[in-house]
Design a protein around this motif. Structure first.
Motif, PDB file in Angstrom:
ATOM      1  N   GLU A  46      36.325 -16.616 -22.718  1.00 44.73           N
ATOM      2  CA  GLU A  46      36.126 -15.973 -24.022  1.00 44.73           C
ATOM      3  C   GLU A  46      36.385 -14.471 -23.938  1.00 44.73           C
ATOM      4  O   GLU A  46      37.064 -13.902 -24.797  1.00 44.73           O
ATOM      5  CB  GLU A  46      34.700 -16.227 -24.518  1.00 44.73           C
ATOM      6  CG  GLU A  46      34.382 -15.553 -25.829  1.00 44.73           C
ATOM      7  CD  GLU A  46      32.900 -15.687 -26.209  1.00 44.73           C
ATOM      8  OE1 GLU A  46      32.501 -14.993 -27.157  1.00 44.73           O
ATOM      9  OE2 GLU A  46      32.178 -16.456 -25.571  1.00 44.73           O
ATOM     10  N   VAL A  47      35.876 -13.849 -22.903  1.00 49.37           N
ATOM     11  CA  VAL A  47      36.056 -12.405 -22.724  1.00 49.37           C
ATOM     12  C   VAL A  47      37.527 -12.088 -22.440  1.00 49.37           C
ATOM     13  O   VAL A  47      38.072 -11.119 -22.982  1.00 49.37           O
ATOM     14  CB  VAL A  47      35.127 -11.865 -21.615  1.00 49.37           C
ATOM     15  CG1 VAL A  47      35.408 -10.403 -21.319  1.00 49.37           C
ATOM     16  CG2 VAL A  47      33.671 -12.061 -21.997  1.00 49.37           C
ATOM     17  N   LYS A  79      29.872 -10.294 -18.544  1.00 51.49           N
ATOM     18  CA  LYS A  79      30.525 -11.364 -17.790  1.00 51.49           C
ATOM     19  C   LYS A  79      32.024 -11.308 -18.032  1.00 51.49           C
ATOM     20  O   LYS A  79      32.495 -10.641 -18.944  1.00 51.49           O
ATOM     21  CB  LYS A  79      29.986 -12.721 -18.225  1.00 51.49           C
ATOM     22  CG  LYS A  79      30.227 -13.007 -19.706  1.00 51.49           C
ATOM     23  CD  LYS A  79      29.610 -14.303 -20.154  1.00 51.49           C
ATOM     24  CE  LYS A  79      29.841 -14.445 -21.662  1.00 51.49           C
ATOM     25  NZ  LYS A  79      29.265 -15.635 -22.191  1.00 51.49           N
ATOM     26  N   ILE A 110      39.393 -12.076 -25.649  1.00 51.62           N
ATOM     27  CA  ILE A 110      39.134 -10.838 -26.395  1.00 51.62           C
ATOM     28  C   ILE A 110      39.970  -9.701 -25.829  1.00 51.62           C
ATOM     29  O   ILE A 110      40.586  -8.932 -26.577  1.00 51.62           O
ATOM     30  CB  ILE A 110      37.628 -10.493 -26.370  1.00 51.62           C
ATOM     31  CG1 ILE A 110      36.839 -11.526 -27.173  1.00 51.62           C
ATOM     32  CG2 ILE A 110      37.378  -9.083 -26.900  1.00 51.62           C
ATOM     33  CD1 ILE A 110      35.342 -11.436 -26.985  1.00 51.62           C
ATOM     34  N   GLY A 166      35.016  -1.865 -30.946  1.00 50.70           N
ATOM     35  CA  GLY A 166      34.037  -2.894 -30.611  1.00 50.70           C
ATOM     36  C   GLY A 166      32.889  -3.006 -31.592  1.00 50.70           C
ATOM     37  O   GLY A 166      32.395  -4.098 -31.875  1.00 50.70           O
ATOM     38  N   LYS A 167      32.444  -1.875 -32.142  1.00 52.08           N
ATOM     39  CA  LYS A 167      31.239  -1.872 -32.979  1.00 52.08           C
ATOM     40  C   LYS A 167      31.505  -1.437 -34.414  1.00 52.08           C
ATOM     41  O   LYS A 167      30.587  -1.368 -35.213  1.00 52.08           O
ATOM     42  CB  LYS A 167      30.196  -0.943 -32.358  1.00 52.08           C
ATOM     43  CG  LYS A 167      29.763  -1.377 -30.983  1.00 52.08           C
ATOM     44  CD  LYS A 167      28.842  -0.371 -30.337  1.00 52.08           C
ATOM     45  CE  LYS A 167      28.516  -0.818 -28.927  1.00 52.08           C
ATOM     46  NZ  LYS A 167      27.844   0.197 -28.173  1.00 52.08           N
ATOM     47  N   ILE A 178      35.143  -4.102 -21.700  1.00 50.70           N
ATOM     48  CA  ILE A 178      34.793  -5.308 -22.449  1.00 50.70           C
ATOM     49  C   ILE A 178      33.951  -6.232 -21.573  1.00 50.70           C
ATOM     50  O   ILE A 178      32.962  -6.819 -22.032  1.00 50.70           O
ATOM     51  CB  ILE A 178      36.055  -6.010 -22.996  1.00 50.70           C
ATOM     52  CG1 ILE A 178      36.729  -5.105 -24.042  1.00 50.70           C
ATOM     53  CG2 ILE A 178      35.705  -7.372 -23.600  1.00 50.70           C
ATOM     54  CD1 ILE A 178      38.097  -5.579 -24.506  1.00 50.70           C
ATOM     55  N   GLU A 232      30.486  -4.863 -21.503  1.00 50.56           N
ATOM     56  CA  GLU A 232      29.846  -5.037 -22.811  1.00 50.56           C
ATOM     57  C   GLU A 232      29.287  -6.454 -22.956  1.00 50.56           C
ATOM     58  O   GLU A 232      28.197  -6.652 -23.474  1.00 50.56           O
ATOM     59  CB  GLU A 232      30.853  -4.737 -23.928  1.00 50.56           C
ATOM     60  CG  GLU A 232      30.256  -4.725 -25.307  1.00 50.56           C
ATOM     61  CD  GLU A 232      29.317  -3.558 -25.565  1.00 50.56           C
ATOM     62  OE1 GLU A 232      28.393  -3.758 -26.378  1.00 50.56           O
ATOM     63  OE2 GLU A 232      29.487  -2.476 -24.970  1.00 50.56           O
ATOM     64  N   PHE A 233      30.047  -7.437 -22.469  1.00 51.38           N
ATOM     65  CA  PHE A 233      29.609  -8.831 -22.568  1.00 51.38           C
ATOM     66  C   PHE A 233      28.774  -9.256 -21.360  1.00 51.38           C
ATOM     67  O   PHE A 233      28.127 -10.298 -21.398  1.00 51.38           O
ATOM     68  CB  PHE A 233      30.812  -9.768 -22.722  1.00 51.38           C
ATOM     69  CG  PHE A 233      31.375  -9.782 -24.100  1.00 51.38           C
ATOM     70  CD1 PHE A 233      30.960 -10.722 -25.033  1.00 51.38           C
ATOM     71  CD2 PHE A 233      32.325  -8.844 -24.492  1.00 51.38           C
ATOM     72  CE1 PHE A 233      31.475 -10.730 -26.317  1.00 51.38           C
ATOM     73  CE2 PHE A 233      32.850  -8.849 -25.770  1.00 51.38           C
ATOM     74  CZ  PHE A 233      32.423  -9.790 -26.695  1.00 51.38           C
TER      75      PHE A 233
END
Length: 152
Positions: free
Chosen positions: A30-31, A26, A34, A99-100, A20, A23-24
């Protein structure tokens, strides 16, 4: 069950954070939220897959590729290797789907499998297995002490 839960928990935390986070691009609040929200879902999926599918396949592969004269450590290493291959492959696809969404794009995440396999194998051998084995050793020692006490 406790042994598998410890290993799955540690591995899911590490692999979720890595995937994750990448993917982001960073790791911020927020991450981490998640990751925290997805953790129970991923843990349940991983536990069910390991117990119901991958663990059984790994056992058959260990039986096929090992001999009765092979030691305990060799069989454990084979089990870890086969389990990590299967779990990292399936969880890479499932992670892409989580995720998608379920689409052909989710299978594009298979390009991440070599990275996930390498990290998961390292994690399993050096990070997840030692505390799980320690807990089981302590649990068995406590059970033996209780049994010895009951016979006295």
């Amino acid at each position: 069950m406790l042994y598998g839960l410890i290993i799955c928990t540690i591995t899911v935390i590490i692999m979720s954070t890595v995937n994750i986070g990448l993917e982001f691009g960073k790791l911020d609040t927020e991450v981490f939220l998640i990751i925290l929200k997805s953790f129970p879902i991923i843990l349940i999926i991983a536990m069910l897959l390991e117990v119901l599918v991958i663990g059984r396949i790994a056992e058959k592969l260990v039986h096929t590729f090992s001999d009765n004269t092979d030691g305990f450590n060799a069989k454990i290493l084979f089990t870890i290797f086969f389990t990590v291959i299967g779990m990292s492959l399936i969880m890479t696809v499932i992670g892409g789907m989580l995720g998608k969404g379920i689409s052909p794009d989710s299978f594009g995440s298979l390009s991440h499998w070599p990275r996930n396999f390498s990290i998961a194998l390292f994690c399993e051998l050096l990070i997840a297995q030692p505390p799980a084995r320690f807990v089981m050793k302590k649990l068995h020692l406590r059970q033996e002490d209780k049994l010895d006490y009951d016979f006295d």
